[in-house]
Design an enzyme around this catalytic site. Structure first.
Site: not given
Length: 355
Positions: A261, A186-187, A118, A114, A226, A184
């Protein structure tokens, strides 16, 4: 006891693209929770209480953040027998996340990729949904609720602490524990917060604000950081040392780690459809990577430091292996998608029987 075996529902869900199936599932949970229709997925919670970070977890199996980003389905998820459920990641302001398509199944590897980014409705909407949840009013040992916080994509990384403080202020009164997502993929630049100086500064800032909030609300809420599975050994040592500086002096550890993560590595899925999509890879391929991080953290932090283990749990045996690696409790996400709610009970029973 669930009336609908997940094996009947899965073919219909897997016929849809991954994000559409995700949205339909959450919509169904939101509409049926706290109604007689919840019997389609509810099951008795395994009782295996454990003390961790000053909290009593009813059992050692939780839901990882990312599935219910907007906290719409807390009661429906509680009905599946989790000992704890973590919702979010929430950011101060709502944001759409990355462009679609942004979620992909790698079914032959029991994995997902994915790059959601967020996507969420923002802190105010999130808190409104949390306040609607009724799980705390149920009889018996209540499930615990973790609230996962992050930063907006538009916030410069040097100002990230501001976003985390806004979210911490908002979620603190409503959380059994707070999870701080700095891992994450993805940021943009988010994982830079795991570096020595950045992590030290962020934890110091959060610790100061938490002390103020503890006095204001007359309760101490544990905070879990995390982290990523893609850390080198020396980076894990730095994180452990940073946590020790801030945390170990407390009598009851009220800080902890969620390990881990998703991964950006692709060596375990090379040649598979969607394997080259950017984003975080979750599920079976991250299982051993997360276990390695857990082992090193446990060795560095000692036996009493709280560790939540997450990554690649698809069976009771996987859950036990995560505990053996050094986790106190475990979380599932991708395994729930591939195996269904029965995995919650299977994992909780396996851990209880192992203990």
């Amino acid at each position: 006891m669930s009336l609908l075996p997940y094996s009947l529902a899965r073919p219909f869900l897997f016929a849809l693209d991954a994000e559409t199936a995700h949205e339909h599932t959450l919509s169904l949970l939101a509409r049926t929770q706290n109604t007689p229709l919840s019997w389609a997925y509810c099951q008795e919670r395994v009782q295996d209480p454990v003390q961790l970070a000053g909290l009593t977890f009813p059992n050692r199996v939780g839901l990882a953040a990312g599935l219910d980003k907007n906290a719409h389905c807390i009661d429906g998820l509680a009905a599946m027998g989790f000992g704890f459920v973590e919702v979010g990641t929430v950011t101060p302001l709502g944001q759409p996340g990355n462009p679609k398509p942004r979620m992909f199944r790698l079914s032959e590897a029991n994995a997902l990729i994915n790059r959601l980014g967020f996507n969420n409705d923002g802190l105010d909407a999130f808190l409104a949904n949390v306040k609607l949840a009724k799980f705390r009013s149920k009889s018996g040992s209540p499930m615990l609720l973790g609230l996962n916080i992050g930063k907006n994509a538009a916030t410069p990384i040097e100002n990230a602490a501001d976003d985390y403080l806004i979210c911490l202020d908002g979620v603190y009164p409503h959380a059994d524990y707070v999870a701080v997502n700095i891992s994450s993929p993805n940021t943009k630049n988010l994982r830079a917060l795991q570096s020595d100086e950045a992590l030290d500064a962020l934890i110091g800032t959060l610790a100061k604000r938490r002390a103020e909030l503890a006095l204001q609300h007359n309760k101490q809420v544990p905070v879990f950081i995390k982290i990523a599975p893609d850390l080198e050994s020396d980076q894990i040592d730095v994180i452990a040392a940073t946590l020790k500086r801030h945390c170990v002096h407390e009598g009851t550890p009220s800080w902890g780690v969620i390990a881990t993560n998703t991964t950006i590595a692709r060596d375990a899925v090379q040649g598979m459809a969607h394997a080259e999509e950017t984003g975080g890879l979750s599920g079976a391929p991250v299982f051993e990577k997360s276990n390695q991080v857990i082992r090193q953290l446990r060795a560095a932090m000692g036996p009493k430091f709280p560790i939540m283990g997450v990554g690649g749990i698809l069976s009771g045996a996987d859950a036990v292996a995560k505990i053996k690696a050094g986790a106190d409790v475990v979380q599932i996400y991708t395994g729930l998608i591939y195996k269904g709610p029965s995995l919650v009970k299977e994992a909780a029973l396996a851990i209880r029987d192992h203990a």
